[in-house]
Design an enzyme around this catalytic site. Structure first.
Site, PDB file in Angstrom:
ATOM      1  N   LYS A 291       0.860  -1.200   0.000  1.00  0.00           N
ATOM      2  CA  LYS A 291       0.000   0.000   0.000  1.00  0.00           C
ATOM      3  C   LYS A 291       0.887   1.238   0.000  1.00  0.00           C
ATOM      4  O   LYS A 291       1.525   1.570   0.997  1.00  0.00           O
ATOM      5  CB  LYS A 291      -0.897   0.047   1.242  1.00  0.00           C
ATOM      6  CG  LYS A 291      -1.925   1.177   1.124  1.00  0.00           C
ATOM      7  CD  LYS A 291      -2.343   1.763   2.430  1.00  0.00           C
ATOM      8  CE  LYS A 291      -1.560   2.971   2.853  1.00  0.00           C
ATOM      9  NZ  LYS A 291      -1.685   4.158   2.006  1.00  0.00           N
TER      10      LYS A 291
ATOM     11  N   SER B  27       5.521   8.027   9.632  1.00  0.00           N
ATOM     12  CA  SER B  27       5.690   8.864  10.815  1.00  0.00           C
ATOM     13  C   SER B  27       5.680   8.027  12.094  1.00  0.00           C
ATOM     14  O   SER B  27       5.207   6.886  12.112  1.00  0.00           O
ATOM     15  CB  SER B  27       4.567   9.899  10.859  1.00  0.00           C
ATOM     16  OG  SER B  27       3.335   9.239  10.994  1.00  0.00           O
TER      17      SER B  27
ATOM     18  N   GLU C  65      10.550   2.124   9.942  1.00  0.00           N
ATOM     19  CA  GLU C  65      11.476   3.242   9.743  1.00  0.00           C
ATOM     20  C   GLU C  65      10.646   4.516   9.855  1.00  0.00           C
ATOM     21  O   GLU C  65       9.658   4.682   9.129  1.00  0.00           O
ATOM     22  CB  GLU C  65      12.146   3.173   8.368  1.00  0.00           C
ATOM     23  CG  GLU C  65      13.169   2.060   8.244  1.00  0.00           C
ATOM     24  CD  GLU C  65      14.351   2.185   9.200  1.00  0.00           C
ATOM     25  OE1 GLU C  65      14.596   3.294   9.729  1.00  0.00           O
ATOM     26  OE2 GLU C  65      15.001   1.159   9.447  1.00  0.00           O
TER      27      GLU C  65
ATOM     28  N   CYS D 184      13.624  11.847   5.521  1.00  0.00           N
ATOM     29  CA  CYS D 184      13.763  11.413   6.916  1.00  0.00           C
ATOM     30  C   CYS D 184      15.188  11.632   7.396  1.00  0.00           C
ATOM     31  O   CYS D 184      15.429  11.785   8.584  1.00  0.00           O
ATOM     32  CB  CYS D 184      13.377   9.953   7.042  1.00  0.00           C
ATOM     33  SG  CYS D 184      14.199   8.952   5.818  1.00  0.00           S
TER      34      CYS D 184
ATOM     35  N   GLU E 141       9.828  16.796  14.640  1.00  0.00           N
ATOM     36  CA  GLU E 141      10.141  16.677  13.217  1.00  0.00           C
ATOM     37  C   GLU E 141       9.199  17.596  12.427  1.00  0.00           C
ATOM     38  O   GLU E 141       7.981  17.467  12.529  1.00  0.00           O
ATOM     39  CB  GLU E 141       9.944  15.228  12.741  1.00  0.00           C
ATOM     40  CG  GLU E 141      10.370  15.047  11.296  1.00  0.00           C
ATOM     41  CD  GLU E 141      10.108  13.649  10.757  1.00  0.00           C
ATOM     42  OE1 GLU E 141       9.007  13.120  10.985  1.00  0.00           O
ATOM     43  OE2 GLU E 141      11.005  13.105  10.089  1.00  0.00           O
TER      44      GLU E 141
HETATM   45  P1  NAD Z   1       2.434   8.636   7.594  1.00  0.00           P
HETATM   46  O1  NAD Z   1       2.769   7.913   8.857  1.00  0.00           O
HETATM   47  O2  NAD Z   1       1.370   9.644   7.643  1.00  0.00           O
HETATM   48  O3  NAD Z   1       2.006   7.600   6.471  1.00  0.00           O
HETATM   49  C1  NAD Z   1       2.840   6.533   6.095  1.00  0.00           C
HETATM   50  C2  NAD Z   1       1.982   5.444   5.492  1.00  0.00           C
HETATM   51  O4  NAD Z   1       1.147   4.876   6.511  1.00  0.00           O
HETATM   52  C3  NAD Z   1       1.048   5.934   4.387  1.00  0.00           C
HETATM   53  O5  NAD Z   1       0.982   4.968   3.361  1.00  0.00           O
HETATM   54  C4  NAD Z   1      -0.282   6.040   5.118  1.00  0.00           C
HETATM   55  O6  NAD Z   1      -1.394   5.945   4.260  1.00  0.00           O
HETATM   56  C5  NAD Z   1      -0.198   4.852   6.052  1.00  0.00           C
HETATM   57  N1  NAD Z   1      -1.097   4.890   7.216  1.00  0.00           N
HETATM   58  C6  NAD Z   1      -1.628   5.994   7.814  1.00  0.00           C
HETATM   59  N2  NAD Z   1      -2.415   5.610   8.849  1.00  0.00           N
HETATM   60  C7  NAD Z   1      -2.367   4.257   8.918  1.00  0.00           C
HETATM   61  C8  NAD Z   1      -2.948   3.285   9.770  1.00  0.00           C
HETATM   62  N3  NAD Z   1      -3.754   3.620  10.771  1.00  0.00           N
HETATM   63  N4  NAD Z   1      -2.678   1.980   9.544  1.00  0.00           N
HETATM   64  C9  NAD Z   1      -1.852   1.609   8.552  1.00  0.00           C
HETATM   65  N5  NAD Z   1      -1.281   2.487   7.683  1.00  0.00           N
HETATM   66  C10 NAD Z   1      -1.518   3.801   7.878  1.00  0.00           C
HETATM   67  O7  NAD Z   1       3.809   9.251   7.052  1.00  0.00           O
HETATM   68  P2  NAD Z   1       4.000  10.175   5.754  1.00  0.00           P
HETATM   69  O8  NAD Z   1       3.473  11.522   6.074  1.00  0.00           O
HETATM   70  O9  NAD Z   1       3.521   9.479   4.530  1.00  0.00           O
HETATM   71  O10 NAD Z   1       5.589  10.217   5.645  1.00  0.00           O
HETATM   72  C11 NAD Z   1       6.374  11.128   6.337  1.00  0.00           C
HETATM   73  C12 NAD Z   1       7.062  10.444   7.504  1.00  0.00           C
HETATM   74  O11 NAD Z   1       7.813   9.331   7.028  1.00  0.00           O
HETATM   75  C13 NAD Z   1       8.072  11.326   8.202  1.00  0.00           C
HETATM   76  O12 NAD Z   1       7.922  11.180   9.588  1.00  0.00           O
HETATM   77  C14 NAD Z   1       9.407  10.773   7.753  1.00  0.00           C
HETATM   78  O13 NAD Z   1      10.476  11.001   8.634  1.00  0.00           O
HETATM   79  C15 NAD Z   1       9.097   9.334   7.622  1.00  0.00           C
HETATM   80  N6  NAD Z   1      10.073   8.648   6.766  1.00  0.00           N
HETATM   81  C16 NAD Z   1      10.981   7.827   7.340  1.00  0.00           C
HETATM   82  C17 NAD Z   1      11.935   7.179   6.581  1.00  0.00           C
HETATM   83  C18 NAD Z   1      12.932   6.264   7.221  1.00  0.00           C
HETATM   84  O14 NAD Z   1      13.458   5.400   6.536  1.00  0.00           O
HETATM   85  N7  NAD Z   1      13.223   6.421   8.506  1.00  0.00           N
HETATM   86  C19 NAD Z   1      11.948   7.363   5.203  1.00  0.00           C
HETATM   87  C20 NAD Z   1      11.012   8.217   4.627  1.00  0.00           C
HETATM   88  C21 NAD Z   1      10.057   8.847   5.430  1.00  0.00           C
END
Ligand code: NAD
Length: 475
Positions: free
Chosen positions: A172, A226, A247, A281, A377
């Site tokens: 997804k 996140s 991650e 990130c 962040e």
């Molecule tokens: P997010 O947590 O909002 O969403 C990530 C994914 O989770 C999306 O596909 C979203 O649809 C899904 N999701 C949301 N709610 C969910 C639930 N209840 N159950 C299952 N899936 C759910 O994050 P984002 O805004 O898409 O990305 C930004 C974040 O990602 C930042 O915090 C960034 O630091 C982090 N990030 C980390 C890395 C790493 O490798 N450490 C890499 C890239 C991004």
């Protein structure tokens, strides 16, 4: 306009709900219409993955190699076109979009080779006449949930090892950027990936993501996103006994010492803080500068930042593209206000009117590490500059954070660089380099609030995507 459907059991399946994929550089540019799957779509995808996995896991590694190699070659051959799609849907510059696409291709090719190198061990038992073998088998069905900021590299670095070691996948992608994930699905299908081995279910986190996590027939979850979402997923996986890898966020420090090469330090800080609009990130959002170089560094850093060309991601002159959407832009601008209220001198940070979501890169000078702008962040082009007395204080401030993904130091002292490498509480340490920008063939991940579970990428990815079997044989 064609609707981009989900890929379930080898069939393109449309859904009742759809979403428009909109270009953040220019919101009048609609890239396409993409399906938003339902819980039932997830159930069907998981059933297809479950049915297809045993044959895929038992297939010759040559078969898996060939599919991954073909997928990698197809992505590489289309890197300009897919890179352009990436920049259109996510907003990083065209050069960055093409670079990320090439990297995804390299990841598929790397794991094509790894499929052939899944070696085990053989030992003599402590009991006479008995041999012991240790082999690594596929885990089963892997659910993957990915964020919007690396629309092709992150799906690639999860899918490729999962398939290499014989697992089946339900992916997804983030709802904001379904385009690149859809291209990967299409490419894998064309590359001969058997029906059901790879499934794509696009849609909302609360619907599709939540169902993947709770589904009893999913064996493991690989998540990037996140902290709050990741923590919720970890709890759900613990309750149901699923293997999980997370991650998450960062608040990455970059230390600049008095003896640093000023040009290298400024260039590393600009790259780490503002390239990809700070939406990495691994972005450095805290630059920690010792007193002897602080004023000279800040002056040059501000000058270089003001000179950055912000604009449409597809314009070849652009160095910083748009923020990904209106919500993220409002959040960033909110932090600019918070920085002022907390007493920082704000350089830049203004909204730029236009057909998309643009903001000038922001420097928060005079920041203290206990301020919200240094602890939370932001995930945008906002960098705090913190003045410290000496290296010892710089190291303490660098490590004083809930996160631990990447950390950098700019210095010409081998002693300081070595001490920092050994004492930084981050998963990745960079010396005289940006905190972002990582290779595809070595492990990637962090500590503390940034990561949970085994590392991703390189040969270390095998830890998560395989399960060990120990066998005792008496001839
Ligand atoms: P997010 O947590 O909002 O969403 C990530 C994914 O989770 C999306 O596909 C979203 O649809 C899904 N999701 C949301 N709610 C969910 C639930 N209840 N159950 C299952 N899936 C759910 O994050 P984002 O805004 O898409 O990305 C930004 C974040 O990602 C930042 O915090 C960034 O630091 C982090 N990030 C980390 C890395 C790493 O490798 N450490 C890499 C890239 C991004």
């Amino acid at each position: 306009m064609t609707v981009h459907a989900n890929l379930i059991a080898g069939e393109w399946r449309e859904s009742a709900r759809t979403t428009e994929n909109v270009n953040p550089s220019d919101t009048s540019d609609v890239i396409g219409t993409y399906c938003q799957g339902s819980r039932e779509d997830v159930d069907d995808a998981v059933a297809a993955a479950r049915a297809a996995q045993p044959a895929w896991g038992a297939a010759s590694p040559q078969v898996r190699h060939d599919v991954l190699e073909a997928a990698g070659a197809a992505i590489m051959a289309r890197k300009e076109e897919i890179g352009r799609l990436l920049s259109r849907e996510e907003g990083k510059t065209l050069a960055e979009g093409i670079g990320e696409t090439a990297r995804a291709a390299q990841i598929f090719k790397f794991f094509a080779g790894e499929a052939l190198r899944n070696a085990g061990d053989a030992l003599a038992s402590v009991r006479p006449g008995i041999d012991v073998t240790i082999e690594r088998e596929a885990v089963g069905v892997i659910g993957m949930i990915t964020p919007w900021n690396f629309p092709i590299a992150i799906p690639a670095w999860k899918i490729a090892p999962a398939l290499a070691y014989g697992n089946a996948v339900v992916l997804k992608p983030a709802d904001l950027v379904p385009g690149c994930a859809w291209e990967i699905a299409n490419i894998l299908k064309d590359a001969g990936c058997p029906d059901g081995v790879f499934n794509l279910v696009m849609g909302r986190g609360s619907v599709v993501g939540a169902r993947i996590v709770e589904h009893p027939d999913v064996d493991a979850i690989s998540f990037t996103g996140s902290v709050p979402t990741g923590r919720g997923i970890a709890v759900a996986c613990a309750e149901s006994g699923k293997r999980v890898q997370l991650e998450m966020g960062g608040k990455n420090p970059m230390v600049v010492l008095d003896d640093a090469d000023l040009d290298i330090a400024v260039s590393a800080a600009v790259n780490s803080g503002f390239f990809s609009t700070g939406q990495r990130c691994t972005a450095s959002s805290r630059v920690i500068v010792t007193a002897g170089i602080h004023d000279r560094f800040l002056e040059k850093f501000a000058e270089a930042t003001k000179a950055l060309k912000v604009g449409n991601a597809l314009d070849s002159a652009t160095q910083v593209g748009p923020v990904v959407d209106a919500r993220q832009l409002e959040g960033n601008l909110g932090y600019v206000d918070i920085a002022r209220e907390e007493g920082c001198e704000v350089i830049g940070g203004e909204r730029i009117e236009g057909p998309g979501f643009f903001q000038r890169p922001a420097i928060f000078a005079g920041a203290r590490n206990d301020m919200r702008v240094c602890r939370e962040e932001i995930f945008g082009p906002c960098v705090s500059v913190i003045k410290v007395a000496d290296y010892d204080e710089a190291l303490a401030v660098a490590n004083d954070t809930d996160f631990g993904l990447s950390a950098g130091i700019c210095t010409t002292s081998l002693k300081a660089a070595t001490h920092f490498r050994k004492n930084s509480k981050a998963g990745m340490v960079m010396v005289n380099l940006p905190t972002a920008g990582v290779d595809y063939h070595v492990p990637f991940g962090g500590r503390k609030g940034s990561s949970y579970g085994p590392r991703e990428q390189g040969t270390y990815a095998r830890e998560f995507y395989t399960i060990v079997k120990t066998a005792y044989i008496q001839a």
